[in-house]
Scaffold this active site. Structure first.
Site, PDB file in Angstrom:
ATOM      1  N   HIS A  65      -9.350   3.722  -1.243  1.00 48.57           N
ATOM      2  CA  HIS A  65      -7.976   3.239  -1.100  1.00 48.57           C
ATOM      3  C   HIS A  65      -7.587   2.299  -2.249  1.00 48.57           C
ATOM      4  O   HIS A  65      -7.500   1.091  -2.070  1.00 48.57           O
ATOM      5  CB  HIS A  65      -7.841   2.541   0.262  1.00 48.57           C
ATOM      6  CG  HIS A  65      -6.455   2.058   0.578  1.00 48.57           C
ATOM      7  ND1 HIS A  65      -5.322   2.628   0.055  1.00 48.57           N
ATOM      8  CD2 HIS A  65      -6.034   1.042   1.386  1.00 48.57           C
ATOM      9  CE1 HIS A  65      -4.250   1.974   0.533  1.00 48.57           C
ATOM     10  NE2 HIS A  65      -4.651   1.007   1.325  1.00 48.57           N
ATOM     11  N   CYS A  78       0.823  -1.211   0.000  1.00 49.14           N
ATOM     12  CA  CYS A  78       0.000   0.000   0.000  1.00 49.14           C
ATOM     13  C   CYS A  78       0.858   1.262   0.000  1.00 49.14           C
ATOM     14  O   CYS A  78       0.334   2.366  -0.154  1.00 49.14           O
ATOM     15  CB  CYS A  78      -0.936   0.002   1.192  1.00 49.14           C
ATOM     16  SG  CYS A  78      -1.528  -1.638   1.615  1.00 49.14           S
ATOM     17  N   CYS A  93     -12.981   0.301   8.502  1.00 46.47           N
ATOM     18  CA  CYS A  93     -12.082  -0.190   7.447  1.00 46.47           C
ATOM     19  C   CYS A  93     -12.193   0.671   6.187  1.00 46.47           C
ATOM     20  O   CYS A  93     -13.284   1.098   5.822  1.00 46.47           O
ATOM     21  CB  CYS A  93     -12.446  -1.617   7.049  1.00 46.47           C
ATOM     22  SG  CYS A  93     -12.601  -2.763   8.431  1.00 46.47           S
ATOM     23  N   SER A  94     -11.066   0.863   5.491  1.00 44.03           N
ATOM     24  CA  SER A  94     -11.098   1.531   4.192  1.00 44.03           C
ATOM     25  C   SER A  94     -11.653   0.548   3.159  1.00 44.03           C
ATOM     26  O   SER A  94     -11.572  -0.658   3.343  1.00 44.03           O
ATOM     27  CB  SER A  94      -9.703   2.009   3.798  1.00 44.03           C
ATOM     28  OG  SER A  94      -8.803   0.925   3.770  1.00 44.03           O
ATOM     29  N   LYS A 114     -10.270   6.087   4.226  1.00 42.77           N
ATOM     30  CA  LYS A 114     -11.576   5.634   4.699  1.00 42.77           C
ATOM     31  C   LYS A 114     -12.719   6.104   3.802  1.00 42.77           C
ATOM     32  O   LYS A 114     -13.568   5.303   3.413  1.00 42.77           O
ATOM     33  CB  LYS A 114     -11.780   6.158   6.137  1.00 42.77           C
ATOM     34  CG  LYS A 114     -13.138   5.896   6.726  1.00 42.77           C
ATOM     35  CD  LYS A 114     -13.338   4.426   7.019  1.00 42.77           C
ATOM     36  CE  LYS A 114     -14.791   4.051   7.201  1.00 42.77           C
ATOM     37  NZ  LYS A 114     -15.514   3.917   5.930  1.00 42.77           N
ATOM     38  N   ILE A 145     -12.513  -1.089  -0.897  1.00 39.32           N
ATOM     39  CA  ILE A 145     -11.822  -1.548  -2.105  1.00 39.32           C
ATOM     40  C   ILE A 145     -12.189  -0.571  -3.218  1.00 39.32           C
ATOM     41  O   ILE A 145     -13.367  -0.262  -3.406  1.00 39.32           O
ATOM     42  CB  ILE A 145     -12.253  -2.997  -2.421  1.00 39.32           C
ATOM     43  CG1 ILE A 145     -11.579  -3.933  -1.410  1.00 39.32           C
ATOM     44  CG2 ILE A 145     -11.919  -3.379  -3.846  1.00 39.32           C
ATOM     45  CD1 ILE A 145     -12.120  -5.340  -1.422  1.00 39.32           C
TER      46      ILE A 145
END
Ligand SMILES: [Zn+2]
Lengths: 129, 390
Positions: free
Chosen positions: B337, B88, B211-212, B333, B214
């Site tokens: 991402h 990342c 969670c971020s 977020k 997809i």
């Protein structure tokens, strides 16, 4: 996971065999072939861990990794072995019973499989001592 | 070494873009950044592209050549193009490589970009691809997921410092508030603490709103030697500091589960290079792949003492208008991402802020900004400091 890749670490995964460095006395599990402290001055030998340790931190997984869907919810923890190193493992325990600092011991279990026709991987999980 | 400036930027829309391909979005970002800078393709000396996993997400490797080709740069001058990978942190690292190329005198005009196309595979396959940023043999094989690794960091942080689920939720609420004002963001809907706490549990104590997502997206910046930057733009943004550091691949091998030593060292190196301290930074984009990651980041960079990140968030000091605005873009977020693009998108956001063109998200009087990009659970960190002043 391919057959060779699973087979290669069978002995270490089945029996909690890691390494230690004769030069500085540090223990490594997962096994390392290079001591981070001594590097080329280190002398790495195989070492079978006692297997007992304690829970450093943990989580209860509700959304599983691929191949682990049928196991949810499952408990994953970082276990600090009594000789010093830490590892990541599933903990076989009621999710409401686990706590940080809980003493654990290893058991031989199925880790996962690669589908209907794939190989089954075995290794070590932990249970309350 | 030569000073380096950013003379052009562009981020594509972030989100699920089923109608658009990997190559469509990276070309859009590259062309947009060139237009923003006024540079012609003929001036480009080299390209560096951050991409984590084209192989797993779109079954395509050889990303550098593909991008040069579809940008029309593989004929004529045959521009050298290099793909950079650090999970990342691929984008941040591509920028760092681009800066080195300009600073060293190897090239004058350099493109640093990032791209990821994640929605061409199922979310299960995407999670498996992402899990390759952790230790496949000794974490992944045990059933670890990325949320699980950060959940174990969160559990320890809560236990040791009294950080609460509400404080984690406030990170998400603040970032959605900012993202709602960002036209390129994936999620432009404000949320409440209750939204987060009532959402499904992914890996206890992290809910899905911790969670971020997809995301598909791409971003690019154009770099030039500071001495000639004014030939292209009235508002060059100068690279003042660049730092990178590594740590153990697996979380279980870390010195301290709640500290990302890679962030500590990368930030220190960037501060040393810039001759600055945290007090000089007006705003920061940090790597909030999970809400707990933002709290660790602001502590590890030094905006809050260890254990005080949750409190700083709760007090509103990380909001726009607070002491240190964090993630004005909406962060990973809310903005989304696309892993390889994130590190570049952060720098694009800081550039917009320092140029004073961030619209409703604008931080008043922003002079110096920072971008913090992390790979995996903290095995790589890249930190950049940008400034209006050379
Ligand atoms: Zn040693």
């Amino acid at each position: 996971m391919s057959v060779a890749r699973s087979w290669r670490h069978q002995v270490q995964r089945y029996n909690l065999i890691g390494t230690s460095c004769n030069s500085c006395g540090k223990y490594f599990y997962p096994p390392r072939t290079m001591c981070p402290g001594c590097r080329r001055d280190g002398e790495i030998v195989s070492y079978k861990f006692k297997g007992t340790g304690e829970i450093v931190t943990y989580t209860v997984i509700h959304t599983a990794a691929e191949g682990f869907e049928h196991q949810t919810p499952y408990v994953l923890g970082i276990v600090k072995l009594d000789e010093g190193p830490s590892l990541t493992s599933q903990i076989i325990v009621d999710p409401t019973d686990i706590y940080m600092g809980m003493r654990v011991r290893p058991v031989f279990r199925k880790l996962g499989d690669s589908g209907e026709k794939g190989i089954i991987c075995y290794g070590t999980k932990f249970v309350p001592e | 070494m030569r000073d380096v400036a950013i003379i052009g930027v562009k981020t594509t829309r972030f989100g699920e873009m089923w109608g658009r391909s990997f190559r469509d979005i990276i070309v859009e970002a590259g062309v947009g950044a060139l237009e923003d800078s006024g540079v012609s393709g003929d001036d480009i000396g080299s390209m560096f592209v951050g991409n984590m996993s084209g192989g797993q997400f779109v079954e395509q490797e050889h990303i550098g050549a593909l991008i040069a080709d579809y940008s029309g740069l593989s004929e004529g001058f045959h521009v050298p193009s290099t793909r950079v990978e650090a999970a990342c942190a691929s984008g941040g690292l591509a920028l760092r490589q681009g800066i080195s190329a300009v600073a060293s005198g190897q090239d004058d005009i350099v493109v640093a970009a990032g791209v990821e196309k994640m929605t061409d595979v199922s979310s299960g396959s995407a999670s498996t691809a992402l899990a390759a940023a952790a230790d496949r043999e000794w974490e992944g094989m045990m059933g670890a997921t990325f949320p699980a690794l950060y959940a174990m960091i969160a559990r320890m942080h809560m236990h040791r410092y009294g950080t609460t689920s509400e404080q984690l939720a406030q990170v998400a609420v603040k970032n959605h508030h900012n993202g709602a004002m960002n036209p390129i963001a994936q999620y432009r809907t404000p949320i409440t603490v209750e939204t987060v706490l009532n959402s499904i549990m992914v890996a206890d104590p992290l809910h899905i709103f911790d969670c971020s997502p997809i995301t598909d997206g791409a971003a690019a910046v154009i770099l030039a030697p500071a001495d000639i930057a004014h030939e292209y733009t009235d508002t060059p943004i100068y690279i003042r500091g660049s730092g990178q550091a590594s740590d153990t691949l697996a979380l279980h091998d870390r010195r301290d589960i709640t500290t990302l030593d890679a962030t500590v060292f990368a930030a220190r190196r960037a501060f040393d290079m810039a001759g600055m301290t945290v007090d000089d930074i007006d705003l920061v984009e940090v790597h909030d792949c999970f809400t707990i990651a933002e709290i660790c980041a602001i502590e590890d960079i030094g905006f809050a003492a260890k254990g005080e990140g949750g409190k700083l968030t709760e007090e509103g000091e990380t909001a726009i208008g607070g002491k240190i605005p964090v993630n004005t873009s909406g962060g990973l977020k809310s903005c989304g991402h696309p892993v390889g693009a994130t590190g570049i998108k952060q720098v694009v956001e800081i550039t917009h802020q320092l140029r004073g063109e961030a619209g409703k998200r604008q931080v008043d009087g922003a002079e110096v900004g920072m971008a913090h990009n992390v790979g995996g659970s903290g095995a790589t960190a890249v930190v950049h400091i940008l400034s209006r002043e050379r």
